[in-house]
Design an enzyme around this catalytic site. Structure first.
Site, PDB file in Angstrom:
ATOM      1  N   GLY A 171       0.808  -1.220   0.000  1.00 42.31           N
ATOM      2  CA  GLY A 171       0.000   0.000   0.000  1.00 42.31           C
ATOM      3  C   GLY A 171       0.837   1.262   0.000  1.00 42.31           C
ATOM      4  O   GLY A 171       2.035   1.247  -0.272  1.00 42.31           O
ATOM      5  N   HIS A 192       4.134   1.645  -8.019  1.00 43.25           N
ATOM      6  CA  HIS A 192       3.086   0.620  -7.916  1.00 43.25           C
ATOM      7  C   HIS A 192       2.118   0.713  -9.093  1.00 43.25           C
ATOM      8  O   HIS A 192       1.681  -0.291  -9.646  1.00 43.25           O
ATOM      9  CB  HIS A 192       2.272   0.797  -6.633  1.00 43.25           C
ATOM     10  N   LYS A 195      12.990  -2.419  -8.080  1.00 40.77           N
ATOM     11  CA  LYS A 195      13.716  -1.713  -7.005  1.00 40.77           C
ATOM     12  C   LYS A 195      14.096  -2.701  -5.916  1.00 40.77           C
ATOM     13  O   LYS A 195      15.159  -2.612  -5.321  1.00 40.77           O
ATOM     14  CB  LYS A 195      12.893  -0.570  -6.411  1.00 40.77           C
ATOM     15  N   GLN A 205      14.367  -9.233  -3.813  1.00 37.97           N
ATOM     16  CA  GLN A 205      13.036  -9.826  -3.655  1.00 37.97           C
ATOM     17  C   GLN A 205      12.599 -10.528  -4.942  1.00 37.97           C
ATOM     18  O   GLN A 205      12.053 -11.633  -4.904  1.00 37.97           O
ATOM     19  CB  GLN A 205      12.042  -8.730  -3.271  1.00 37.97           C
TER      20      GLN A 205
HETATM   21  O1  PAF Z   1       7.476  -5.419  -2.001  1.00 38.07           O
HETATM   22  C1  PAF Z   1       6.561  -5.385  -1.167  1.00 38.07           C
HETATM   23  O2  PAF Z   1       5.832  -4.406  -1.038  1.00 38.07           O
HETATM   24  C2  PAF Z   1       6.348  -6.571  -0.245  1.00 38.07           C
HETATM   25  O3  PAF Z   1       7.560  -7.152   0.115  1.00 38.07           O
HETATM   26  C3  PAF Z   1       5.384  -7.635  -0.809  1.00 38.07           C
HETATM   27  C4  PAF Z   1       5.928  -8.264  -2.074  1.00 38.07           C
HETATM   28  C5  PAF Z   1       4.039  -6.986  -1.112  1.00 38.07           C
HETATM   29  C6  PAF Z   1       5.157  -8.741   0.210  1.00 38.07           C
HETATM   30  O4  PAF Z   1       4.610  -8.269   1.387  1.00 38.07           O
END
Ligand code: PAF
Length: 285
Positions: free
Chosen positions: A31, A37, A152, A156
């Site tokens: 969020g 996003h 970014k 991940q």
């Molecule tokens: O990148 C993010 O905002 C978070 O790590 C994710 C992938 C939504 C998991 O909570």
């Protein structure tokens, strides 16, 4: 656009869409949506019949003393933004919906080893276990055809790709390039924490990456030389404290000393109390 807060309700909507043969794109977020996003959501909109954006500040990926409680939240504003780019469903569960037994009482986790050891994983123990576990839960709930992640958070992306490959998850991971302000600062919900002097100081991250690009373009191949010049630039900024700066293979995240193939240059820098990350991929294949 609909805001859905329960797993049951979301599954019901998705079941109907899938029965009609529709494809589903998922954009997992925490969020406080910004242009970065929205870029993920636009791409998901282009490539799928239906788009789910999840908004969930996941307690499992925050360590002790990190900003779980203070992480910015604004569901009203987020919903307007998600609607403006054509998201069909915002999935915004409460913590108790995602972790009915309490996240402290979870017994089952997804742990991706190797690629989580260095970079952010070194200073945030348990972080990627929390990320992989919640993303895996979201994949089971939504069963998306594609899922979109910002570059970014380069580590991940690698962790999620590894998880999907190792566990034969039936979803295509789509990494989306970093979105930057006009002056180079990578967009992040945490930029909100920066005071005006800190906002200026935060430019050392992108400036040091620009310097690295110049060196690479001029033919420098020794990581040491590049890292040294980047470090000096960052250290000249009094408000910046370098946490890590690495040049690694973009898939294995193993250190690279002689640059021949595609690499990731990644860093975490504290600007005052705010921890920022940034990176570039060089010679993206
Ligand atoms: O990148 C993010 O905002 C978070 O790590 C994710 C992938 C939504 C998991 O909570």
């Amino acid at each position: 656009m609909e805001i859905i807060t329960t797993v049951r309700e979301l599954k019901k909507c998705l079941h109907l869409a899938k029965k009609q043969g529709k494809t589903v794109g998922l954009v997992p977020t925490m969020g406080y949506l910004h242009e970065g996003h929205l870029t993920l959501m636009r791409k998901a909109r282009e490539e799928n019949d239906c788009v789910v954006a999840s908004i969930f500040v996941n307690p499992l990926q925050f360590g002790q003393g990190e900003d779980f409680e203070s992480y910015p939240r604004d569901l009203k504003q987020d919903s307007l933004r998600a609607a403006s780019v054509g998201v069909d469903w915002v999935f915004a569960p409460k913590v108790a919906e995602m972790y009915p037994q309490g996240f402290e009482n979870m017994n089952t986790f997804v742990e991706v080893s190797g690629v989580t050891a260095g970079l952010c994983g070194a200073s945030r123990p348990g972080h990627f276990r929390g990320v992989a576990t919640v993303v895996s839960k979201l994949f089971h709930i939504v069963e998306p055809d594609r899922a979109y992640f910002g570059q970014k958070d380069a580590q991940q992306v690698v962790v999620i790709q590894k998880m999907v490959q190792d566990l034969n998850m039936n979803v295509t991971i789509v990494p989306v390039p970093i979105v930057r302000e006009a002056d180079g600062l990578a967009l992040s919900s945490r930029n909100l924490y920066l005071g005006s002097a800190e906002r200026q100081a935060a430019l050392v991250l992108s400036q040091s990456l620009q310097l690295a690009t110049k060196l690479l373009e001029s033919g420098v191949q020794e990581s040491d030389k590049i890292l040294q010049q980047m470090t000096e630039l960052i250290q000249r900024e009094p408000l910046a404290a370098l946490e890590y700066l690495v040049i690694v293979d973009k898939e294995t995240l193993e250190s690279v000393s002689d640059i021949q193939g595609p690499i990731l240059i990644a860093m975490a820098v504290r600007i005052g109390k705010t921890r920022l990350i940034d990176n570039i991929i060089w010679r993206n294949a």
